[in-house]
Motif scaffolding. Structure first.
Motif, PDB file in Angstrom:
ATOM      1  N   TYR A   1      58.822  17.812 -21.850  1.00 43.68           N
ATOM      2  CA  TYR A   1      58.006  16.791 -21.408  1.00 43.68           C
ATOM      3  C   TYR A   1      57.234  17.195 -20.181  1.00 43.68           C
ATOM      4  CZ  TYR A   1      59.876  13.399 -24.712  1.00 43.68           C
ATOM      5  OH  TYR A   1      60.268  12.652 -25.676  1.00 43.68           O
ATOM      6  N   LEU A   2      58.109  17.878 -19.417  1.00 41.09           N
ATOM      7  CA  LEU A   2      57.672  18.749 -18.056  1.00 41.09           C
ATOM      8  C   LEU A   2      56.850  19.701 -18.449  1.00 41.09           C
ATOM      9  CD1 LEU A   2      57.920  18.211 -14.921  1.00 41.09           C
ATOM     10  CD2 LEU A   2      59.649  19.936 -15.154  1.00 41.09           C
ATOM     11  N   ASP A   3      57.032  20.545 -19.193  1.00 45.09           N
ATOM     12  CA  ASP A   3      56.435  21.958 -19.651  1.00 45.09           C
ATOM     13  C   ASP A   3      55.079  21.404 -20.166  1.00 45.09           C
ATOM     14  OD1 ASP A   3      55.942  24.528 -20.311  1.00 45.09           O
ATOM     15  OD2 ASP A   3      56.397  24.119 -22.363  1.00 45.09           O
ATOM     16  N   ALA A   4      55.009  20.131 -21.166  1.00 45.69           N
ATOM     17  CA  ALA A   4      53.764  19.881 -21.612  1.00 45.69           C
ATOM     18  C   ALA A   4      52.771  19.333 -20.601  1.00 45.69           C
ATOM     19  CB  ALA A   4      53.945  18.853 -22.633  1.00 45.69           C
ATOM     20  N   ILE A   5      53.229  18.665 -19.560  1.00 42.96           N
ATOM     21  CA  ILE A   5      52.523  18.064 -18.661  1.00 42.96           C
ATOM     22  C   ILE A   5      51.695  19.297 -17.781  1.00 42.96           C
ATOM     23  CG2 ILE A   5      52.627  17.009 -16.515  1.00 42.96           C
ATOM     24  CD1 ILE A   5      54.561  14.844 -17.346  1.00 42.96           C
TER      25      ILE A   5
ATOM     26  N   GLN B   1      60.241  14.477  -6.445  1.00 41.47           N
ATOM     27  CA  GLN B   1      58.959  14.087  -7.237  1.00 41.47           C
ATOM     28  C   GLN B   1      58.335  15.403  -7.956  1.00 41.47           C
ATOM     29  OE1 GLN B   1      55.647  12.225  -4.844  1.00 41.47           O
ATOM     30  NE2 GLN B   1      54.231  12.456  -6.646  1.00 41.47           N
ATOM     31  N   LEU B   2      58.183  15.102  -9.207  1.00 38.13           N
ATOM     32  CA  LEU B   2      57.637  16.237  -9.891  1.00 38.13           C
ATOM     33  C   LEU B   2      56.188  16.171 -10.413  1.00 38.13           C
ATOM     34  CD1 LEU B   2      60.672  16.598 -12.333  1.00 38.13           C
ATOM     35  CD2 LEU B   2      60.365  17.726 -10.065  1.00 38.13           C
TER      36      LEU B   2
ATOM     37  N   GLU C   1      61.938  27.230 -14.065  1.00 43.87           N
ATOM     38  CA  GLU C   1      63.411  27.137 -14.540  1.00 43.87           C
ATOM     39  C   GLU C   1      63.382  26.419 -15.917  1.00 43.87           C
ATOM     40  OE1 GLU C   1      65.483  28.821 -12.932  1.00 43.87           O
ATOM     41  OE2 GLU C   1      63.951  29.257 -11.543  1.00 43.87           O
ATOM     42  N   ALA C   2      62.667  25.242 -16.081  1.00 41.17           N
ATOM     43  CA  ALA C   2      62.882  24.688 -17.316  1.00 41.17           C
ATOM     44  C   ALA C   2      62.352  25.415 -18.650  1.00 41.17           C
ATOM     45  CB  ALA C   2      61.909  23.292 -17.324  1.00 41.17           C
ATOM     46  N   ARG C   3      61.221  26.205 -18.361  1.00 38.55           N
ATOM     47  CA  ARG C   3      60.904  27.325 -19.514  1.00 38.55           C
ATOM     48  C   ARG C   3      62.205  28.329 -19.781  1.00 38.55           C
ATOM     49  NH1 ARG C   3      55.160  27.408 -16.901  1.00 38.55           N
ATOM     50  NH2 ARG C   3      54.055  25.415 -18.125  1.00 38.55           N
ATOM     51  N   LYS C   4      62.689  28.597 -18.733  1.00 39.68           N
ATOM     52  CA  LYS C   4      63.849  29.678 -19.006  1.00 39.68           C
ATOM     53  C   LYS C   4      64.946  29.075 -19.899  1.00 39.68           C
ATOM     54  CE  LYS C   4      63.228  32.021 -14.595  1.00 39.68           C
ATOM     55  NZ  LYS C   4      63.930  32.605 -13.149  1.00 39.68           N
ATOM     56  N   VAL C   5      65.262  27.733 -19.528  1.00 40.25           N
ATOM     57  CA  VAL C   5      66.267  26.828 -20.377  1.00 40.25           C
ATOM     58  C   VAL C   5      65.825  26.817 -21.590  1.00 40.25           C
ATOM     59  CG1 VAL C   5      67.423  24.837 -20.644  1.00 40.25           C
ATOM     60  CG2 VAL C   5      66.988  25.789 -18.383  1.00 40.25           C
ATOM     61  N   LEU C   6      64.234  26.563 -22.002  1.00 46.22           N
ATOM     62  CA  LEU C   6      63.765  26.078 -22.957  1.00 46.22           C
ATOM     63  C   LEU C   6      63.869  27.338 -24.017  1.00 46.22           C
ATOM     64  CD1 LEU C   6      60.711  23.962 -22.196  1.00 46.22           C
ATOM     65  CD2 LEU C   6      63.044  23.240 -23.166  1.00 46.22           C
ATOM     66  N   ARG C   7      63.465  28.509 -23.297  1.00 44.61           N
ATOM     67  CA  ARG C   7      63.534  29.847 -24.094  1.00 44.61           C
ATOM     68  C   ARG C   7      64.973  30.180 -24.546  1.00 44.61           C
ATOM     69  NH1 ARG C   7      59.655  31.733 -20.117  1.00 44.61           N
ATOM     70  NH2 ARG C   7      61.242  32.803 -18.847  1.00 44.61           N
ATOM     71  N   ALA C   8      65.847  29.756 -23.654  1.00 43.39           N
ATOM     72  CA  ALA C   8      67.368  30.126 -23.740  1.00 43.39           C
ATOM     73  C   ALA C   8      67.879  29.357 -25.247  1.00 43.39           C
ATOM     74  CB  ALA C   8      68.205  29.907 -22.760  1.00 43.39           C
ATOM     75  N   ALA C   9      67.223  28.121 -25.200  1.00 43.81           N
ATOM     76  CA  ALA C   9      67.817  27.354 -26.164  1.00 43.81           C
ATOM     77  C   ALA C   9      67.188  27.791 -27.356  1.00 43.81           C
ATOM     78  CB  ALA C   9      67.331  25.741 -25.952  1.00 43.81           C
ATOM     79  N   SER C  10      65.786  28.321 -27.689  1.00 40.28           N
ATOM     80  CA  SER C  10      65.286  28.800 -28.759  1.00 40.28           C
ATOM     81  C   SER C  10      65.877  29.809 -29.163  1.00 40.28           C
ATOM     82  CB  SER C  10      63.783  28.944 -28.364  1.00 40.28           C
ATOM     83  OG  SER C  10      62.970  29.542 -29.591  1.00 40.28           O
TER      84      SER C  10
ATOM     85  N   PRO D   1      54.457  20.766  -5.729  1.00 48.08           N
ATOM     86  CA  PRO D   1      55.205  22.230  -5.471  1.00 48.08           C
ATOM     87  C   PRO D   1      56.510  22.303  -5.873  1.00 48.08           C
ATOM     88  CG  PRO D   1      54.019  21.404  -3.491  1.00 48.08           C
ATOM     89  CD  PRO D   1      54.015  20.242  -4.459  1.00 48.08           C
ATOM     90  N   ALA D   2      57.311  21.036  -5.909  1.00 51.13           N
ATOM     91  CA  ALA D   2      58.698  21.265  -6.519  1.00 51.13           C
ATOM     92  C   ALA D   2      58.515  21.497  -7.911  1.00 51.13           C
ATOM     93  CB  ALA D   2      59.574  19.760  -6.173  1.00 51.13           C
ATOM     94  N   GLY D   3      57.717  20.469  -8.595  1.00 50.64           N
ATOM     95  CA  GLY D   3      57.595  20.678 -10.050  1.00 50.64           C
ATOM     96  C   GLY D   3      56.936  22.040 -10.557  1.00 50.64           C
ATOM     97  N   GLU D   4      56.267  22.389  -9.920  1.00 50.64           N
ATOM     98  CA  GLU D   4      55.685  23.877 -10.182  1.00 50.64           C
ATOM     99  C   GLU D   4      56.783  24.711 -10.199  1.00 50.64           C
ATOM    100  OE1 GLU D   4      52.579  24.847  -7.712  1.00 50.64           O
ATOM    101  OE2 GLU D   4      51.170  23.617  -8.724  1.00 50.64           O
ATOM    102  N   GLN D   5      57.766  24.830  -9.238  1.00 49.95           N
ATOM    103  CA  GLN D   5      58.827  25.497  -9.112  1.00 49.95           C
ATOM    104  C   GLN D   5      59.856  25.373 -10.386  1.00 49.95           C
ATOM    105  OE1 GLN D   5      60.762  25.975  -5.320  1.00 49.95           O
ATOM    106  NE2 GLN D   5      62.549  26.931  -6.208  1.00 49.95           N
ATOM    107  N   LEU D   6      60.422  23.942 -10.555  1.00 47.89           N
ATOM    108  CA  LEU D   6      61.191  23.736 -11.537  1.00 47.89           C
ATOM    109  C   LEU D   6      60.878  23.822 -13.011  1.00 47.89           C
ATOM    110  CD1 LEU D   6      62.765  20.582  -9.749  1.00 47.89           C
ATOM    111  CD2 LEU D   6      63.826  22.838 -10.226  1.00 47.89           C
ATOM    112  N   VAL D   7      59.496  23.855 -13.301  1.00 50.90           N
ATOM    113  CA  VAL D   7      58.786  23.932 -14.525  1.00 50.90           C
ATOM    114  C   VAL D   7      59.048  25.294 -15.131  1.00 50.90           C
ATOM    115  CG1 VAL D   7      56.497  24.701 -14.129  1.00 50.90           C
ATOM    116  CG2 VAL D   7      57.086  23.332 -16.334  1.00 50.90           C
TER     117      VAL D   7
END
Length: 306
Positions: free
Chosen positions: A9-13, A47-48, A68-77, A60-66
């Motif tokens: 969801y965060l990646d999509a936003i 606040q993301l 990291e989120a993509r790294k996790v999503l790539r690893a899951a894929s 800014p926090a959301g931009e940094q964490l997204v």
């Protein structure tokens, strides 16, 4: 516990900058997506997302964490791909990206062979500009790309498929139209019609033309090869086209396609995958099939007219 779905969801936003379109891409309702993002923010204590009336963006926090989120999503894929490869490496979905100056001209030549050779693979085809495709491959949204090789692509694993010659396209009224073949000096002082910025073919064609002493025609930049073709047919100028775009056309008198004497200008078409991609058995079959399908297409080019 943070769920993969929340990271999606965060990646999509971040991709859509719009709650409604982000929710649609994730196949959920907007309230569901918005509510899960709020829960994720509460869980993290950060606040993301900035929620404004007409615009949605990450903090800014959301931009940094997204990232990291993509790294996790790539690893899951990658985990899912590895499991699928262990079960049957020659089955499942394969998302293939191509650029607009290649896709409509090469797909008719290669898809029958791919479907025959890999009957249990579901091919999903994606057409976009080079930089968008490279980003999608890096983020795990695409499995493989087939596109012209450029020097800045060396972070990916590469399998060369074929070299595609470029030919000159001009109207029958042009001074070069009666030539059987061309040499570099024939382009000196010519004005060349080009594609708009963002197409790798533009840079490749211009590099060859500038070496020959030709100049870019700045009066018009096309969005597609078909637009370029119509401009040439209207005797508005000349251009270089990939030879695949000149094959199997209905004969006519609007355009002359003239090859270059050896060595002709070419673009190297390669297949790219991420380093460590798990389905290499499938990739080897794809590479072998494409090479076989295009074998002989570019032998003995002759000038012609359509």
């Amino acid at each position: 516990m943070i769920k993969l779905r929340d990271l999606q969801y965060l990646d999509a936003i971040d991709n859509f900058r719009h709650f409604g379109r982000a929710a649609q891409s994730c196949f959920v309702s907007q309230p569901t997506l918005s509510g899960q993002i709020i829960k994720l923010e509460q869980q993290l204590g950060l606040q993301l997302v900035e929620r404004q009336t007409r615009q949605v963006m990450l903090t800014p926090a959301g931009e940094q964490l997204v990232l990291e989120a993509r790294k996790v999503l790539r690893a899951a894929s990658a985990f899912e791909e590895s499991a699928q490869a262990l079960l049957d490496p020659l089955s499942g979905d394969l998302h293939l990206g191509l650029i607009p100056t290649l896709a409509p001209y090469v797909l008719p030549h290669i898809m029958a062979g791919l479907n025959k050779r890999l009957p249990k693979i579901n091919f999903y085809l994606h057409e976009d500009k080079t930089q968008h495709l490279l980003r999608a491959l890096d983020e795990g949204k695409l499995d493989v790309l087939v596109l012209p090789w450029l020097d800045d692509m060396d972070k990916f694993e590469r399998y060369d498929l074929f070299e595609e010659p470029l030919v000159l396209a001009c109207s029958p009224q042009h001074a070069l139209a009666e030539k059987k073949s061309l040499v570099l000096n024939d382009l000196q002082d010519q004005q060349i019609l080009t594609l708009e910025d963002g197409h790798c073919l533009r840079d490749q064609a211009l590099g060859y033309c500038f070496t020959a002493g030709a100049n870019e025609d700045h009066r018009f930049k096309a969005t597609s090869l078909e637009t370029l073709r119509h401009m040439v047919a209207s005797n508005m100028g000349i251009t270089l086209l990939p030879q695949l775009a000149t094959l199997n056309l209905v004969p006519g008198n609007a355009i002359r396609y003239i090859p270059f004497a050896a060595p002709p200008p070419v673009r190297l078409i390669s297949l790219l995958v991420r380093p460590g991609y798990s389905r290499l058995a499938c990739i080897r079959e794809v590479v072998s099939s494409i090479r076989a399908s295009v074998n002989g297409l570019f032998s003995n080019p002759e000038e012609g007219a359509v």
